[in-house]
Design a protein around this motif. Structure first.
Motif, PDB file in Angstrom:
ATOM      1  N   ARG A 120       0.838  -1.219   0.000  1.00 36.56           N
ATOM      2  CA  ARG A 120       0.000   0.000   0.000  1.00 36.56           C
ATOM      3  C   ARG A 120       0.859   1.251   0.000  1.00 36.56           C
ATOM      4  N   LYS A 121       2.021   1.180   0.642  1.00 33.49           N
ATOM      5  CA  LYS A 121       2.926   2.328   0.622  1.00 33.49           C
ATOM      6  C   LYS A 121       3.461   2.550  -0.809  1.00 33.49           C
ATOM      7  N   HIS A 122       3.821   1.448  -1.487  1.00 35.69           N
ATOM      8  CA  HIS A 122       4.269   1.568  -2.881  1.00 35.69           C
ATOM      9  C   HIS A 122       3.172   2.194  -3.741  1.00 35.69           C
ATOM     10  N   VAL A 123       1.921   1.812  -3.464  1.00 38.82           N
ATOM     11  CA  VAL A 123       0.792   2.337  -4.244  1.00 38.82           C
ATOM     12  C   VAL A 123       0.666   3.847  -4.050  1.00 38.82           C
ATOM     13  N   ALA A 124       0.696   4.279  -2.795  1.00 37.19           N
ATOM     14  CA  ALA A 124       0.560   5.715  -2.523  1.00 37.19           C
ATOM     15  C   ALA A 124       1.726   6.487  -3.145  1.00 37.19           C
ATOM     16  N   ASP A 125       2.944   5.950  -3.016  1.00 36.74           N
ATOM     17  CA  ASP A 125       4.121   6.615  -3.602  1.00 36.74           C
ATOM     18  C   ASP A 125       4.006   6.674  -5.130  1.00 36.74           C
ATOM     19  N   GLY A 126       3.557   5.565  -5.725  1.00 37.38           N
ATOM     20  CA  GLY A 126       3.446   5.504  -7.186  1.00 37.38           C
ATOM     21  C   GLY A 126       2.403   6.486  -7.705  1.00 37.38           C
ATOM     22  N   ILE A 127       1.259   6.518  -7.048  1.00 35.79           N
ATOM     23  CA  ILE A 127       0.202   7.446  -7.472  1.00 35.79           C
ATOM     24  C   ILE A 127       0.679   8.889  -7.288  1.00 35.79           C
ATOM     25  N   ALA A 128       1.335   9.159  -6.161  1.00 40.30           N
ATOM     26  CA  ALA A 128       1.836  10.519  -5.906  1.00 40.30           C
ATOM     27  C   ALA A 128       2.781  10.964  -7.029  1.00 40.30           C
ATOM     28  N   ALA A 129       3.579  10.017  -7.512  1.00 34.85           N
ATOM     29  CA  ALA A 129       4.539  10.348  -8.574  1.00 34.85           C
ATOM     30  C   ALA A 129       3.845  10.615  -9.914  1.00 34.85           C
ATOM     31  N   CYS A 130       2.624  10.108 -10.077  1.00 34.12           N
ATOM     32  CA  CYS A 130       1.897  10.278 -11.346  1.00 34.12           C
ATOM     33  C   CYS A 130       0.961  11.486 -11.344  1.00 34.12           C
ATOM     34  N   LEU A 131       0.581  11.956 -10.180  1.00 35.54           N
ATOM     35  CA  LEU A 131      -0.453  12.990 -10.115  1.00 35.54           C
ATOM     36  C   LEU A 131      -0.090  14.304 -10.817  1.00 35.54           C
ATOM     37  N   PRO A 132       1.163  14.779 -10.706  1.00 28.04           N
ATOM     38  CA  PRO A 132       1.480  16.012 -11.453  1.00 28.04           C
ATOM     39  C   PRO A 132       1.268  15.833 -12.958  1.00 28.04           C
ATOM     40  N   HIS A 133       1.592  14.633 -13.462  1.00 27.93           N
ATOM     41  CA  HIS A 133       1.401  14.367 -14.891  1.00 27.93           C
ATOM     42  C   HIS A 133      -0.093  14.305 -15.237  1.00 27.93           C
ATOM     43  N   ALA A 134      -0.858  13.706 -14.339  1.00 29.39           N
ATOM     44  CA  ALA A 134      -2.316  13.635 -14.544  1.00 29.39           C
ATOM     45  C   ALA A 134      -2.892  15.042 -14.660  1.00 29.39           C
ATOM     46  N   GLU A 135      -2.433  15.906 -13.788  1.00 27.73           N
ATOM     47  CA  GLU A 135      -2.915  17.285 -13.801  1.00 27.73           C
ATOM     48  C   GLU A 135      -2.501  17.994 -15.096  1.00 27.73           C
ATOM     49  N   GLN A 136      -1.269  17.736 -15.496  1.00 25.06           N
ATOM     50  CA  GLN A 136      -0.728  18.371 -16.703  1.00 25.06           C
ATOM     51  C   GLN A 136      -1.537  18.000 -17.952  1.00 25.06           C
ATOM     52  N   VAL A 137      -1.926  16.714 -18.057  1.00 19.40           N
ATOM     53  CA  VAL A 137      -2.645  16.283 -19.261  1.00 19.40           C
ATOM     54  C   VAL A 137      -4.163  16.324 -19.076  1.00 19.40           C
ATOM     55  N   GLY A 138      -4.619  16.626 -17.855  1.00 20.32           N
ATOM     56  CA  GLY A 138      -6.054  16.773 -17.633  1.00 20.32           C
ATOM     57  C   GLY A 138      -6.828  15.472 -17.594  1.00 20.32           C
ATOM     58  N   VAL A 139      -6.203  14.406 -17.121  1.00 19.40           N
ATOM     59  CA  VAL A 139      -6.881  13.115 -16.992  1.00 19.40           C
ATOM     60  C   VAL A 139      -6.805  12.671 -15.528  1.00 19.40           C
ATOM     61  N   LYS A 140      -7.957  12.242 -14.979  1.00 16.71           N
ATOM     62  CA  LYS A 140      -8.003  11.854 -13.578  1.00 16.71           C
ATOM     63  C   LYS A 140      -7.485  10.422 -13.372  1.00 16.71           C
ATOM     64  N   LEU A 141      -7.115  10.116 -12.139  1.00 12.93           N
ATOM     65  CA  LEU A 141      -6.727   8.759 -11.755  1.00 12.93           C
ATOM     66  C   LEU A 141      -7.758   8.232 -10.764  1.00 12.93           C
ATOM     67  N   SER A 142      -8.291   7.043 -11.032  1.00 16.13           N
ATOM     68  CA  SER A 142      -9.263   6.487 -10.090  1.00 16.13           C
ATOM     69  C   SER A 142      -8.803   5.130  -9.582  1.00 16.13           C
ATOM     70  N   ILE A 143      -8.750   5.027  -8.265  1.00 17.26           N
ATOM     71  CA  ILE A 143      -8.385   3.769  -7.607  1.00 17.26           C
ATOM     72  C   ILE A 143      -9.619   2.869  -7.601  1.00 17.26           C
ATOM     73  N   GLU A 144      -9.468   1.665  -8.130  1.00 19.07           N
ATOM     74  CA  GLU A 144     -10.584   0.713  -8.090  1.00 19.07           C
ATOM     75  C   GLU A 144     -10.298  -0.324  -7.011  1.00 19.07           C
ATOM     76  N   PRO A 145     -11.014  -0.258  -5.881  1.00 18.42           N
ATOM     77  CA  PRO A 145     -10.827  -1.320  -4.890  1.00 18.42           C
ATOM     78  C   PRO A 145     -11.245  -2.649  -5.509  1.00 18.42           C
ATOM     79  N   LEU A 146     -10.420  -3.689  -5.300  1.00 17.35           N
ATOM     80  CA  LEU A 146     -10.757  -5.009  -5.834  1.00 17.35           C
ATOM     81  C   LEU A 146     -11.142  -5.953  -4.699  1.00 17.35           C
ATOM     82  N   HIS A 147     -12.072  -6.854  -5.005  1.00 15.10           N
ATOM     83  CA  HIS A 147     -12.522  -7.865  -4.044  1.00 15.10           C
ATOM     84  C   HIS A 147     -11.305  -8.523  -3.371  1.00 15.10           C
ATOM     85  N   PRO A 148     -11.399  -8.831  -2.063  1.00 17.16           N
ATOM     86  CA  PRO A 148     -10.234  -9.389  -1.359  1.00 17.16           C
ATOM     87  C   PRO A 148      -9.694 -10.692  -1.940  1.00 17.16           C
ATOM     88  N   MET A 149     -10.463 -11.375  -2.773  1.00 18.08           N
ATOM     89  CA  MET A 149      -9.912 -12.599  -3.370  1.00 18.08           C
ATOM     90  C   MET A 149      -8.731 -12.285  -4.304  1.00 18.08           C
TER      91      MET A 149
END
Ligand code: ZN
Length: 283
Positions: A120-149
């Motif tokens: 989960r820490k890798h996920v937060a770090d990875g998303i944080a690293a992508c967010l400036p680019h998301a803002e730059q190109v105007g496309v949102k990032l959405s986390i999809e929670p997946l079933h625990p299986m």
């Protein structure tokens, strides 16, 4: 029953046997308002038609593109692999922008044997690293929670609350949540979490399908709305009440349905949208 499908989008993976061009042609002809594009129909290295051709097809169809699917897969043991994942997600953001997509959906990833807290820490770090680019190109990032299986190898984020934790940590207007009924229908906190996400402005996407009883395969036995046990209309009411006015996205992976004539299957999808999604909402 005739349906107003203008607020419904279909994921290309739902009609896996069809090309991107076939998907767009049939969805538009049937009255659907959108197409959520999976990267395998676009990227040449995954068998797709190439970005320029994909853009031509999608723009020519007149369909909206609520989502480009799927980015994510951030956790990795080796740092260079984590960086590669970040670079790949930035590429997907660029492709999504070219396609006119609203968001890139993130299946966040997990590594068997890695503690979920570390993943989960890798996920937060990875998303944080992508967010400036998301803002730059105007496309949102959405986390999809997946079933625990899927917690072992596909997603260390399994509940709405876990997705909310990342959104609250990173506090960015381009970061939100894609609610897929298949993954979250069992969650006793679902109603409250959807309401919270609405208040926090993080309800970015809504995916519909059904959970078959007995389910026969972890990945490729999803049902069409009405085939299984999920109260799809009830969950849809929750997201509407929480202020979500985006597309209902039909996303079904099913060997059984992929084996059907896809035009007949699409007619069945349209029927189920009319009978199972509840009242149409005004856009
Ligand atoms: Zn989904």
């Amino acid at each position: 029953m005739s349906a107003d499908l203008s607020s419904v989008a279909v994921h290309t993976m739902t009609n896996k046997p069809w090309s991107l061009a076939q998907c767009c042609e049939h969805y538009a002809a049937a009255g659907f308002g959108g197409v959520s594009v999976w990267r395998n129909t676009v990227a040449p290295e995954e068998g797709g038609v190439g970005l320029d051709e994909a853009v031509r097809i999608v723009k020519g169809s007149g369909l909206a593109v609520p989502a480009y699917v799927r980015g994510g897969f951030f956790p990795a043991v080796i740092a260079t692999d984590r960086q590669r994942a970040i670079d790949h997600n930035k590429t997907m953001l660029d492709e999504a922008a070219a396609l006119g997509a609203d968001q890139v959906v993130l299946v966040v990833g997990a590594v068997p044997g890695m503690p979920l807290s570390e993943a989960r820490k890798h996920v937060a770090d990875g998303i944080a690293a992508c967010l400036p680019h998301a803002e730059q190109v105007g496309v949102k990032l959405s986390i999809e929670p997946l079933h625990p299986m899927y917690a072992a190898d596909k997603s260390c984020i399994n509940r709405m609350a876990d997705a909310r934790a990342v959104c609250e940590q990173l506090q960015h207007p381009m970061l939100g949540i894609a609610v897929d009924v298949y993954h979250v229908w069992w969650d006793p906190d679902l109603d409250r979490e959807i309401e919270l996400a609405g208040q926090q402005g993080t309800l970015f996407g809504f995916h519909v399908c059904d959970w078959r009883v007995e389910t026969r395969h972890l990945l490729t036995d999803r049902g069409l709305m009405g085939d299984g046990c999920i109260d799809v209309a009830g969950i849809r009411d929750m997201v509407r009440s929480a202020g979500f006015h985006g597309f209902d996205e039909v996303e079904v992976f099913s060997e059984e349905y992929w084996a059907m004539d896809q035009a007949e299957y699409l007619a069945l999808i349209a029927e189920r949208c009319a009978s199972q999604l509840g009242s149409p909402h005004s856009a």
